[in-house]
Scaffold this motif. Sequence first.
Motif, PDB file in Angstrom:
ATOM      1  N   UNK A  81     -25.679  -0.614  -9.357  1.00 17.38           N
ATOM      2  CA  UNK A  81     -25.333   0.371 -10.001  1.00 17.38           C
ATOM      3  C   UNK A  81     -24.117   0.134 -10.907  1.00 17.38           C
ATOM      4  N   UNK A  82     -24.968   0.402 -11.808  1.00 15.63           N
ATOM      5  CA  UNK A  82     -23.355   1.217 -13.102  1.00 15.63           C
ATOM      6  C   UNK A  82     -23.400   1.870 -13.624  1.00 15.63           C
ATOM      7  N   UNK A  83     -22.226   3.198 -13.428  1.00 19.69           N
ATOM      8  CA  UNK A  83     -22.577   4.454 -13.428  1.00 19.69           C
ATOM      9  C   UNK A  83     -21.347   4.405 -14.896  1.00 19.69           C
ATOM     10  N   UNK A  84     -21.192   4.825 -15.409  1.00 20.35           N
ATOM     11  CA  UNK A  84     -20.472   5.337 -16.455  1.00 20.35           C
ATOM     12  C   UNK A  84     -19.992   6.844 -16.853  1.00 20.35           C
ATOM     13  N   UNK A  97     -26.044   0.026 -24.699  1.00 15.14           N
ATOM     14  CA  UNK A  97     -26.022  -1.232 -25.220  1.00 15.14           C
ATOM     15  C   UNK A  97     -24.743  -1.983 -24.358  1.00 15.14           C
ATOM     16  N   UNK A  98     -23.959  -2.101 -24.296  1.00 14.15           N
ATOM     17  CA  UNK A  98     -23.018  -3.181 -23.362  1.00 14.15           C
ATOM     18  C   UNK A  98     -22.603  -3.227 -22.751  1.00 14.15           C
ATOM     19  N   UNK A  99     -22.867  -2.506 -21.592  1.00  7.73           N
ATOM     20  CA  UNK A  99     -22.462  -2.235 -20.066  1.00  7.73           C
ATOM     21  C   UNK A  99     -23.761  -2.389 -18.720  1.00  7.73           C
ATOM     22  N   UNK A 100     -25.287  -2.536 -19.515  1.00  7.77           N
ATOM     23  CA  UNK A 100     -26.481  -2.010 -19.190  1.00  7.77           C
ATOM     24  C   UNK A 100     -26.111  -0.515 -17.495  1.00  7.77           C
ATOM     25  N   UNK A 101     -25.213   0.123 -18.032  1.00  9.19           N
ATOM     26  CA  UNK A 101     -25.132   0.962 -17.042  1.00  9.19           C
ATOM     27  C   UNK A 101     -25.987   2.116 -16.357  1.00  9.19           C
ATOM     28  N   UNK A 126     -31.463   4.790 -25.177  1.00  6.59           N
ATOM     29  CA  UNK A 126     -30.277   3.801 -25.882  1.00  6.59           C
ATOM     30  C   UNK A 126     -31.154   2.277 -24.793  1.00  6.59           C
ATOM     31  N   UNK A 127     -30.527   0.786 -25.513  1.00  2.00           N
ATOM     32  CA  UNK A 127     -31.533  -0.175 -25.074  1.00  2.00           C
ATOM     33  C   UNK A 127     -30.169  -0.998 -24.526  1.00  2.00           C
ATOM     34  N   UNK A 128     -30.065  -1.736 -23.613  1.00  5.63           N
ATOM     35  CA  UNK A 128     -28.752  -2.773 -23.009  1.00  5.63           C
ATOM     36  C   UNK A 128     -29.213  -3.641 -24.684  1.00  5.63           C
ATOM     37  N   UNK A 129     -27.554  -4.135 -25.151  1.00  9.17           N
ATOM     38  CA  UNK A 129     -28.091  -5.096 -26.292  1.00  9.17           C
ATOM     39  C   UNK A 129     -28.269  -6.287 -25.436  1.00  9.17           C
ATOM     40  N   UNK A 130     -28.351  -6.740 -23.979  1.00 14.68           N
ATOM     41  CA  UNK A 130     -27.955  -8.003 -23.684  1.00 14.68           C
ATOM     42  C   UNK A 130     -26.976  -9.217 -24.172  1.00 14.68           C
ATOM     43  N   UNK A 131     -26.623 -10.445 -24.747  1.00 10.57           N
ATOM     44  CA  UNK A 131     -26.547 -11.388 -25.714  1.00 10.57           C
ATOM     45  C   UNK A 131     -25.099 -11.373 -25.577  1.00 10.57           C
ATOM     46  N   UNK A 132     -23.654 -11.150 -26.124  1.00 12.59           N
ATOM     47  CA  UNK A 132     -22.424 -11.409 -25.765  1.00 12.59           C
ATOM     48  C   UNK A 132     -22.065 -10.124 -24.404  1.00 12.59           C
ATOM     49  N   UNK A 133     -22.726  -9.311 -24.294  1.00 13.68           N
ATOM     50  CA  UNK A 133     -22.546  -8.934 -23.127  1.00 13.68           C
ATOM     51  C   UNK A 133     -23.191  -9.174 -21.702  1.00 13.68           C
ATOM     52  N   UNK A 134     -24.079  -9.120 -22.101  1.00 19.32           N
ATOM     53  CA  UNK A 134     -24.533 -10.140 -20.220  1.00 19.32           C
ATOM     54  C   UNK A 134     -23.826 -10.584 -19.080  1.00 19.32           C
ATOM     55  N   UNK A 135     -22.848 -11.527 -19.869  1.00 19.58           N
ATOM     56  CA  UNK A 135     -22.009 -12.565 -19.804  1.00 19.58           C
ATOM     57  C   UNK A 135     -21.006 -11.462 -18.807  1.00 19.58           C
ATOM     58  N   UNK A 137     -21.442  -7.645 -18.178  1.00 18.11           N
ATOM     59  CA  UNK A 137     -22.381  -7.419 -17.302  1.00 18.11           C
ATOM     60  C   UNK A 137     -22.646  -8.104 -15.523  1.00 18.11           C
ATOM     61  N   UNK A 138     -22.772  -9.208 -15.425  1.00 18.53           N
ATOM     62  CA  UNK A 138     -23.046 -10.544 -14.601  1.00 18.53           C
ATOM     63  C   UNK A 138     -21.698 -10.901 -14.060  1.00 18.53           C
ATOM     64  N   UNK A 139     -20.245 -10.253 -14.407  1.00 17.23           N
ATOM     65  CA  UNK A 139     -18.657  -9.897 -13.747  1.00 17.23           C
ATOM     66  C   UNK A 139     -18.869  -8.909 -12.945  1.00 17.23           C
ATOM     67  N   UNK A 140     -19.605  -7.887 -13.007  1.00 15.04           N
ATOM     68  CA  UNK A 140     -18.747  -7.025 -12.704  1.00 15.04           C
ATOM     69  C   UNK A 140     -19.445  -6.563 -11.304  1.00 15.04           C
ATOM     70  N   UNK A 141     -20.712  -7.071 -10.445  1.00 16.37           N
ATOM     71  CA  UNK A 141     -20.924  -6.932  -9.567  1.00 16.37           C
ATOM     72  C   UNK A 141     -19.777  -8.309  -8.683  1.00 16.37           C
TER      73      UNK A 141
END
Length: 142
Positions: A81-84, A97-101, A126-135, A137-141
């Motif tokens: 879960x990524x609640x914003x 876009x940036x956090x894949x909330x 709105x879609x998640x942009x991925x790319x530079x943001x994916x890394x 988001x991976x660090x959140x968990x």
Amino acid sequence: MKISIGNDHAAPDYKKAIVEMLVAKGHQVINYGSDSTDSVDYPDFGHPVATDVSDGKADFGIIICGSGNGIAMTANKHQKVRAALCWMKEIAILARQHNDANIISIPARYTSIQQAVEMVDAFLNTEFEGGRHQNRVNKISC
């Protein structure tokens, strides 16, 4: 899409307007929210929404309480879960876009019903942009 929604006593009117919009757009809604302004505990409504999203029962979640903070803290205890916390449409868009909330948390005492409906619509479209943001988001968990 399947959307799970939960709210406390600060937001039954918000939930009603949001659910009406979602149903009109063809979404399925799982409703855990309170229909009363009688005092209740927001975790009782945030946990089921977060469980639905974490378990894949719902594509997205919507949670609403007075400040949006307590219910967001509750939801973010769940894996996947990524609640914003969002108080304006632009924040809702960036959260996707940036956090894949995957859950939007709305502060009912600081936004209008119309703003809340617009934020939810923007969030879901709105879609998640991925790319530079994916890394990131991976660090959140943990």
